[in-house]
Design a protein around this motif. Sequence first.
Motif: not given
Length: 205
Positions: A119-123, A136-138, A160-164
Amino acid sequence: MGKYSKALKEYKEALKINLTTFPLNHPHIGTSYHNLATVYMNLGERSKALSLYRKALSIYTKTLSSNHLVLATIHSSIGLLYYYMGNYSEALSYYEKAIQLYQNALLLNHPYLTTLYNNIGLTYLAMGSYSKALLSHKNALEIKQKIFSSNHSTIAISYKNIGNVYFEMKEYSKALSCYENALKIRKKNIPFDNNILINYYNSIG
Protein backbone atom coordinates in the motif's frame (compact mmCIF):
# COMPACT_ATOMS: atom_id res chain seq x y z
CA MET A 1 -23.79 -3.29 -3.21
CA GLY A 2 -26.29 -5.75 -1.75
CA LYS A 3 -23.73 -7.52 0.41
CA TYR A 4 -22.58 -4.20 1.87
CA SER A 5 -26.15 -3.18 2.69
CA LYS A 6 -26.62 -6.47 4.50
CA ALA A 7 -23.32 -6.07 6.34
CA LEU A 8 -24.24 -2.50 7.29
CA LYS A 9 -27.51 -3.65 8.82
CA GLU A 10 -25.82 -6.45 10.76
CA TYR A 11 -22.99 -4.26 12.06
CA LYS A 12 -25.42 -1.55 13.15
CA GLU A 13 -27.37 -4.16 15.08
CA ALA A 14 -24.14 -5.45 16.65
CA LEU A 15 -23.20 -1.90 17.67
CA LYS A 16 -26.63 -1.38 19.22
CA ILE A 17 -26.25 -4.54 21.28
CA ASN A 18 -22.69 -3.70 22.32
CA LEU A 19 -23.69 -0.19 23.41
CA THR A 20 -26.29 -1.65 25.78
CA THR A 21 -23.96 -4.39 27.04
CA PHE A 22 -20.51 -2.84 27.49
CA PRO A 23 -19.00 0.42 28.77
CA LEU A 24 -18.67 3.09 26.08
CA ASN A 25 -14.91 2.60 25.78
CA HIS A 26 -14.98 -1.19 25.59
CA PRO A 27 -12.91 -2.70 22.73
CA HIS A 28 -16.00 -4.54 21.43
CA ILE A 29 -17.59 -1.18 20.71
CA GLY A 30 -14.39 -0.10 19.00
CA THR A 31 -14.63 -3.20 16.83
CA SER A 32 -18.22 -2.35 15.91
CA TYR A 33 -17.19 1.15 14.85
CA HIS A 34 -14.25 -0.32 12.93
CA ASN A 35 -16.47 -2.78 11.06
CA LEU A 36 -19.05 -0.13 10.22
CA ALA A 37 -16.34 2.22 8.98
CA THR A 38 -14.98 -0.41 6.61
CA VAL A 39 -18.42 -0.98 5.11
CA TYR A 40 -18.96 2.75 4.64
CA MET A 41 -15.53 3.01 2.99
CA ASN A 42 -16.49 0.25 0.55
CA LEU A 43 -19.74 2.08 -0.14
CA GLY A 44 -17.80 5.25 -0.93
CA GLU A 45 -19.17 7.15 2.07
CA ARG A 46 -15.76 8.27 3.18
CA SER A 47 -16.63 11.01 5.66
CA LYS A 48 -18.79 8.57 7.63
CA ALA A 49 -16.03 5.98 7.44
CA LEU A 50 -13.39 8.41 8.72
CA SER A 51 -15.55 9.50 11.65
CA LEU A 52 -16.15 5.90 12.70
CA TYR A 53 -12.52 4.90 12.25
CA ARG A 54 -11.51 7.77 14.52
CA LYS A 55 -14.00 6.63 17.16
CA ALA A 56 -12.59 3.11 16.96
CA LEU A 57 -9.01 4.38 17.20
CA SER A 58 -9.88 6.52 20.22
CA ILE A 59 -11.36 3.52 22.04
CA TYR A 60 -8.51 1.21 21.11
CA THR A 61 -5.93 3.76 22.24
CA LYS A 62 -7.60 4.09 25.64
CA THR A 63 -8.19 0.40 26.29
CA LEU A 64 -5.47 -1.62 24.56
CA SER A 65 -1.74 -1.82 25.17
CA SER A 66 0.29 0.64 23.12
CA ASN A 67 1.76 -2.16 20.97
CA HIS A 68 -1.45 -4.13 20.41
CA LEU A 69 -1.71 -5.23 16.78
CA VAL A 70 -5.35 -4.15 16.57
CA LEU A 71 -3.88 -0.64 16.60
CA ALA A 72 -1.83 -1.59 13.55
CA THR A 73 -4.98 -2.78 11.80
CA ILE A 74 -6.92 0.41 12.48
CA HIS A 75 -4.00 2.59 11.41
CA SER A 76 -3.77 0.60 8.19
CA SER A 77 -7.51 0.98 7.59
CA ILE A 78 -7.37 4.74 8.08
CA GLY A 79 -4.34 4.92 5.82
CA LEU A 80 -6.21 3.11 3.07
CA LEU A 81 -9.17 5.45 3.46
CA TYR A 82 -6.92 8.50 3.13
CA TYR A 83 -5.37 6.90 0.03
CA TYR A 84 -8.82 6.58 -1.54
CA MET A 85 -9.48 10.21 -0.59
CA GLY A 86 -6.29 11.28 -2.37
CA ASN A 87 -4.67 12.50 0.84
CA TYR A 88 -1.43 10.62 0.30
CA SER A 89 0.66 12.25 3.03
CA GLU A 90 -1.90 11.25 5.67
CA ALA A 91 -2.13 7.77 4.19
CA LEU A 92 1.64 7.33 4.48
CA SER A 93 1.61 8.59 8.06
CA TYR A 94 -0.90 5.97 9.15
CA TYR A 95 0.76 3.17 7.18
CA GLU A 96 4.11 3.98 8.79
CA LYS A 97 2.53 3.89 12.27
CA ALA A 98 1.13 0.45 11.49
CA ILE A 99 4.53 -0.81 10.33
CA GLN A 100 6.16 0.56 13.47
CA LEU A 101 3.74 -1.41 15.63
CA TYR A 102 4.70 -4.65 13.87
CA GLN A 103 8.37 -3.81 14.22
CA ASN A 104 7.91 -3.07 17.92
CA ALA A 105 6.35 -6.51 18.29
CA LEU A 106 9.38 -8.00 16.47
CA LEU A 107 7.09 -9.41 13.78
CA LEU A 108 9.44 -8.41 11.00
CA ASN A 109 8.23 -11.06 8.54
CA HIS A 110 4.52 -10.97 9.31
CA PRO A 111 2.35 -11.47 6.19
CA TYR A 112 0.36 -8.31 6.91
CA LEU A 113 3.54 -6.27 6.59
CA THR A 114 3.58 -7.18 2.90
CA THR A 115 0.15 -5.56 2.53
CA LEU A 116 1.38 -2.42 4.26
CA TYR A 117 4.51 -2.18 2.13
CA ASN A 118 2.40 -2.79 -0.97
CA ASN A 119 0.00 0.00 0.00
CA ILE A 120 2.89 2.35 0.72
CA GLY A 121 4.33 1.50 -2.68
CA LEU A 122 1.04 2.27 -4.40
CA THR A 123 0.81 5.56 -2.52
CA TYR A 124 4.30 6.65 -3.50
CA LEU A 125 3.56 5.61 -7.08
CA ALA A 126 0.47 7.82 -7.10
CA MET A 127 2.65 10.66 -5.78
CA GLY A 128 5.23 10.11 -8.51
CA SER A 129 7.91 9.18 -5.95
CA TYR A 130 9.11 6.21 -7.95
CA SER A 131 12.29 5.35 -6.05
CA LYS A 132 10.37 5.16 -2.77
CA ALA A 133 7.60 3.17 -4.43
CA LEU A 134 10.17 0.73 -5.77
CA LEU A 135 11.78 0.29 -2.36
CA SER A 136 8.43 -0.40 -0.71
CA HIS A 137 7.39 -3.00 -3.27
CA LYS A 138 10.80 -4.65 -3.01
CA ASN A 139 10.39 -4.78 0.78
CA ALA A 140 7.06 -6.54 0.28
CA LEU A 141 8.61 -9.00 -2.17
CA GLU A 142 11.53 -9.75 0.16
CA ILE A 143 9.18 -10.72 2.99
CA LYS A 144 6.96 -12.77 0.69
CA GLN A 145 9.94 -14.74 -0.57
CA LYS A 146 10.75 -15.68 3.02
CA ILE A 147 7.29 -16.88 4.02
CA PHE A 148 5.62 -18.14 0.83
CA SER A 149 6.53 -20.73 -1.78
CA SER A 150 8.31 -19.40 -4.86
CA ASN A 151 5.21 -19.98 -7.01
CA HIS A 152 2.71 -18.32 -4.68
CA SER A 153 0.38 -15.93 -6.50
CA THR A 154 1.11 -13.09 -4.09
CA ILE A 155 4.74 -13.08 -5.26
CA ALA A 156 3.48 -12.57 -8.81
CA ILE A 157 1.56 -9.53 -7.59
CA SER A 158 4.74 -8.02 -6.18
CA TYR A 159 6.64 -8.63 -9.42
CA LYS A 160 3.84 -6.92 -11.33
CA ASN A 161 3.83 -3.98 -8.92
CA ILE A 162 7.59 -3.59 -9.26
CA GLY A 163 7.22 -3.84 -13.02
CA ASN A 164 4.64 -1.06 -12.96
CA VAL A 165 7.06 1.22 -11.14
CA TYR A 166 9.89 0.45 -13.56
CA PHE A 167 7.49 1.16 -16.42
CA GLU A 168 6.69 4.60 -15.00
CA MET A 169 10.44 5.18 -14.61
CA LYS A 170 10.80 4.30 -18.33
CA GLU A 171 13.11 1.40 -17.44
CA TYR A 172 11.26 -0.85 -19.82
CA SER A 173 13.65 -3.81 -19.89
CA LYS A 174 13.44 -4.11 -16.09
CA ALA A 175 9.67 -3.73 -16.25
CA LEU A 176 9.43 -6.47 -18.86
CA SER A 177 11.57 -8.82 -16.77
CA CYS A 178 9.30 -8.30 -13.76
CA TYR A 179 6.15 -8.82 -15.83
CA GLU A 180 7.59 -12.04 -17.25
CA ASN A 181 8.41 -13.31 -13.76
CA ALA A 182 4.88 -12.49 -12.66
CA LEU A 183 3.36 -14.22 -15.68
CA LYS A 184 5.49 -17.32 -15.18
CA ILE A 185 4.13 -17.70 -11.65
CA ARG A 186 0.56 -16.89 -12.61
CA LYS A 187 0.53 -19.49 -15.39
CA LYS A 188 1.20 -22.16 -12.78
CA ASN A 189 -1.72 -21.07 -10.62
CA ILE A 190 -4.66 -20.12 -12.85
CA PRO A 191 -6.33 -21.30 -16.10
CA PHE A 192 -4.97 -19.95 -19.38
CA ASP A 193 -8.16 -18.05 -20.25
CA ASN A 194 -8.55 -16.46 -16.83
CA ASN A 195 -9.03 -12.67 -16.93
CA ILE A 196 -6.19 -12.16 -14.46
CA LEU A 197 -3.82 -14.02 -16.75
CA ILE A 198 -4.98 -11.97 -19.72
CA ASN A 199 -4.19 -8.83 -17.73
CA TYR A 200 -0.63 -10.06 -17.20
CA TYR A 201 -0.22 -10.71 -20.92
CA ASN A 202 -1.48 -7.19 -21.60
CA SER A 203 1.19 -5.80 -19.28
CA ILE A 204 3.88 -7.51 -21.33
CA GLY A 205 2.28 -6.58 -24.63
